[in-house]
Write an enzyme that holds these catalytic residues in place. Structure first.
Site: not given
Ligand code: GLY
Ligand code: MN
Ligand code: MN
Length: 448
Positions: A415, A362, A358, A279, A50, A417, A397, A369, A251, A268, A393
């Site tokens: 990365r 965005h 990628h 972001d 709950d 961004e 890699y 997003h 991610h 990130d 971004e």
């Protein structure tokens, strides 16, 4: 005294009811007469048994109402008065006040608050929606809503009531309309987004200043959360704190590994301020100094980031930053000896894919997003307009087991961004509050 970044930012004021009313009026101005808008907020979600996740209202619902409680429904009716003038009737269905529930679960605006504080002309308990909606649908020619089971059953019920008034001819996609409105941010929204970016940047600065070898990734994440919490913010998505090769998992959110001297750490993470998202990604050395191999890769990603930002001008198309970044990254992969050949051919063959898989950004807004089409109806990228906010971004890699990568670059994932506003002039970077050149990062990290 330590000079670790202690943020004292001045933040944009929250929106007021007049701002939400203006949005409803702008929406209504796009609707034909005899139309009705119906929009429910987001459901609550159980975490286990709950215990609930902290509640977050639906972005579009909040955009039109400023109402953040669960179990709420907005209805906007555009009708003609007896004099033939278009009139807007704003109705909210909300949880009614309830002494006992409020002792357990917290305060409610109730019917009284919906009318007095949130500008509704009519307000009813949410459990009356099923009973009242069919009658509200009568005599309407257009409904703007999300197609869901509730709408289907209200329409069926309305048809059974008919009373000679006729029932909605056409159901329109409300989300498509609201997405186009939300995509273009006005000055007040941009001020809120600047605050979200400032808080996010302050958190990244603190992480740069507090990281030490042998810390756990989640301990560094705690430094970010400290700053978000300091400003009453939650993360706008699950924070990624990825040491060394973990940055090659796009991610990665486990954040439970040791940060090692000599490795980079890629963060990130962004704060959500007043329902608007920051972001930011930054990559920096755990022990404060970039190695030569890390420098070589970082320099390419930074050049891609800067060139992509510069390309984002009103009138350009919405893939321009991706194409710009791909060119710089592909050129860089050739410089590193990982790819060879003609740049245009390598780009056409997508030779970069094993190292950059990628997109370059965005839309950013109330959702990380954010809503809004990327293409026109012909499938071509749409045209950038002032007031759009987009992330930039790029990354590279180099996974520890990628055989195409020379040994010295393996386990490096980078990365960088930023959040960028399209203007009539030069692109405006919201995220300048955290350094991104290697010299600036090393300098900040060396401050005691
Ligand atoms: N943090 C999610 C993204 O950068 O798209
Ligand atoms: Mn991000
Ligand atoms: Mn992003």
């Amino acid at each position: 005294m330590s000079s670790v970044y202690r943020p004292t930012l001045s933040l944009a004021p929250a929106l007021i009811q007049a701002d939400f009313a203006a949005r409803r009026a702008r929406l209504a101005a796009q609707l034909p007469d005899h139309s009705i808008v119906i929009l429910a907020t987001a459901p609550t979600h159980l975490r286990n048994n709950d215990a609930e996740y902290k509640y977050r209202a639906d972005s579009s619902f909040y955009y039109l109402t400023g109402f953040a409680e669960p179990e709420a429904l907005l209805v906007l009716e555009k009708v003609l008065s007896e004099q033939g003038n278009a009139e807007l009737i704003y109705t909210l269905f909300v949880r009614p006040k309830d002494k006992l529930r409020e002792i357990w679960d917290g305060r409610r605006a109730g019917i009284e608050g919906a009318l007095a504080e949130f500008g509704a002309q009519q307000a009813y308990p949410i459990n009356e929606a099923d009973e009242r909606l069919p009658a509200m649908l009568l005599g309407k020619q257009h409904v703007y809503a999300r197609l869901d089971n509730d709408l289907t059953s209200w329409l069926a019920h309305a048809r059974s009531l008919r009373r000679g008034e006729g029932v909605v001819d056409t159901v329109h996609n409300l989300d498509a309309l609201l997405a186009e409105m939300r995509l273009i941010k006005d000055d007040k929204e941009l001020a809120l987004m600047q605050s979200a970016a400032d808080i996010s940047a302050a958190a990244h600065c603190r992480a740069m200043q507090t990281v030490r070898p042998e810390m756990l990734e989640y301990q560094l994440e705690a430094e970010l959360l400290y700053v978000f919490g300091h400003y009453g913010c939650v993360p706008s998505y699950n924070s990624i704190v990825a040491g060394g090769d973990n940055a090659n998992i796009l991610h990665y959110v486990e954040n439970d590994q040791l940060l090692r001297a000599g490795d980079l750490v890629m963060i990130d993470a962004g704060a959500e301020y007043q329902h608007y998202a920051g972001d930011i990604s930054r990559t920096f050395p755990v022990s404060g100094t970039f190695s030569n191999a890390q420098r070589a890769v970082y320099d390419i990603v930074l050049r891609a980031n800067l060139a992509a930002i510069d390309s984002l001008v009103a009138g350009a198309h919405a893939r321009i930053h991706h194409e710009t970044a791909l060119r710089v990254l592909t050129q860089g992969l050739v410089e590193l000896g990982i790819l060879s050949g003609d740049i245009d051919t390598l780009m056409a063959d997508k030779a970069y894919m094993p190292f950059y898989m990628h997109g370059t950004g965005h839309w950013l807004g109330m959702d990380v997003h954010d809503v809004g089409r990327y293409t026109d109806t012909d499938g071509k990228p749409r045209t950038l307009q002032a007031g759009m906010v987009i992330t930039v971004e790029p990354g590279l890699y180099f996974a520890h087991d990628n055989p195409q990568v020379p040994e010295r670059y393996r386990g490096i994932g980078i990365r960088i961004e930023d959040d960028v506003v399209i203007t009539e002039g030069a692109p405006r970077v919201l995220t300048g509050g955290v350094p991104k050149t290697m010299a600036e990062i090393e300098a900040l990290m060396q401050q005691e």
